[in-house]
Design a protein around this motif. Structure first.
Motif, PDB file in Angstrom:
ATOM      1  N   GLN A 197      77.118  19.276  21.630  1.00 50.12           N
ATOM      2  CA  GLN A 197      78.639  19.503  20.607  1.00 50.12           C
ATOM      3  C   GLN A 197      78.455  20.969  19.925  1.00 50.12           C
ATOM      4  OE1 GLN A 197      80.665  17.324  20.637  1.00 50.12           O
ATOM      5  NE2 GLN A 197      79.858  15.763  21.625  1.00 50.12           N
ATOM      6  N   LEU A 251      74.565  20.422  12.215  1.00 45.56           N
ATOM      7  CA  LEU A 251      74.756  19.620  13.023  1.00 45.56           C
ATOM      8  C   LEU A 251      73.177  18.953  12.782  1.00 45.56           C
ATOM      9  CD1 LEU A 251      76.703  18.148  14.512  1.00 45.56           C
ATOM     10  CD2 LEU A 251      76.131  19.541  16.429  1.00 45.56           C
ATOM     11  N   LEU A 299      83.914  14.913  15.279  1.00 46.96           N
ATOM     12  CA  LEU A 299      83.360  16.136  14.513  1.00 46.96           C
ATOM     13  C   LEU A 299      84.200  17.386  14.114  1.00 46.96           C
ATOM     14  CD1 LEU A 299      80.365  16.706  16.897  1.00 46.96           C
ATOM     15  CD2 LEU A 299      79.977  15.974  14.600  1.00 46.96           C
ATOM     16  N   LEU A 348      76.822  17.264   9.415  1.00 48.70           N
ATOM     17  CA  LEU A 348      77.335  16.147  10.011  1.00 48.70           C
ATOM     18  C   LEU A 348      76.020  15.665  11.055  1.00 48.70           C
ATOM     19  CD1 LEU A 348      80.598  17.907  11.665  1.00 48.70           C
ATOM     20  CD2 LEU A 348      80.312  16.481   9.489  1.00 48.70           C
ATOM     21  N   VAL A 358      78.421  10.705  11.851  1.00 42.81           N
ATOM     22  CA  VAL A 358      79.217  10.425  12.774  1.00 42.81           C
ATOM     23  C   VAL A 358      78.633   9.832  14.059  1.00 42.81           C
ATOM     24  CG1 VAL A 358      80.595  11.897  14.393  1.00 42.81           C
ATOM     25  CG2 VAL A 358      80.275  12.791  12.170  1.00 42.81           C
TER      26      VAL A 358
END
Ligand code: B4P
Length: 191
Positions: A17, A6, A183, A112, A170
């Motif tokens: 997240q 991430l 996600l 991501l 994202v």
């Protein structure tokens, strides 16, 4: 194994997240920021060294961080996958991570990357500074220095994984739940 990075600038929502994602997918959460703060709280030599960098908004030296990640892996041999949060933050860290994963006969599945405007990042981090007690969140100059470090040293990490076609952008602005849904959609089609 399913291994996910991430990625994003400071304050983009990685920590927020990550907590939700590890709970949903049963991954082991590796946050170098959390590991460093633990070392600082325990006043270890590594923590004392790291604090001097963190308080100025600078990245902690690669060899310190890579050593810490190596020993984290030693303690999590049974993991069915890792979520890397705030790591790798330099090209050298990305190369070291690839080598460590190769030893485990696995690799990164996807990165991501959360995108958030700079003004929103500063706003979020200043707000967190009101309550977090984090020395790196209370001073706007330190926050801006962290964002500059990100542009100078960390943004290239996305290019490294882009070469392997592993980066998905994202949108990191909106509600925490909406971003989480975006996600999850990217993970669900790869896991
Ligand atoms: P980290 O702990 O990784 O911290 P961060 O990047 O500042 O925060 P993060 O991105 O996780 O925070 P989040 O957005 O979730 O690093 C701290 C320091 O450690 C670095 O500056 C560096 O010195 C050192 N370090 C760590 N890893 C290193 C490495 N690999 N190499 C070298 N040095 C390293 O949260 C931010 C705020 O936004 C929160 O208050 C949250 O509530 C809020 N927020 C989140 N999502 C939101 C949303 N959708 N809307 C509104 N607010 C939101």
């Amino acid at each position: 194994m399913f291994n996910l990075i991430l990625f994003g600038p400071p304050g983009s929502g990685k920590g927020t997240q990550s907590e939700k994602l590890v709970e949903k997918y049963g991954l082991v959460h590796l946050s170098t920021g959390n590991l460093l703060r633990e070392e600082i709280t325990n006043k270890t030599p590594l923590g004392l060294e790291a604090k001097a960098f963190i308080d100025k908004g600078q990245l902690v030296p690669d060899e310190v961080v890579i050593g810490m990640v190596d020993s984290f892996f030693e303690h999590h041999k049974e993991a069915k996958g890792f979520l890397f949060d705030g790591f790798p933050r330099t090209s050298a860290q990305a190369e070291a991570l690839d080598k460590l994963l190769e030893l485990k006969k696995t690799s990164i599945c996807v990165m991501l990357a959360l995108s958030v405007s700079e003004e929103e990042l500063v706003k979020r981090l200043m707000k967190r500074g009101e309550t977090s007690g984090r020395s790196d969140d209370t001073n706007e100059n330190v926050i801006r220095a962290r964002i500059t470090e990100y542009h100078n040293k960390t943004a290239v990490v996305a290019d490294y994984y882009r070469n392997f076609d592993k980066v998905v952008l994202v949108k990191g602005e909106g509600t925490v739940d909406d971003i989480f849904r975006s996600l999850c959609a990217e993970i669900d089609c790869r896991i």
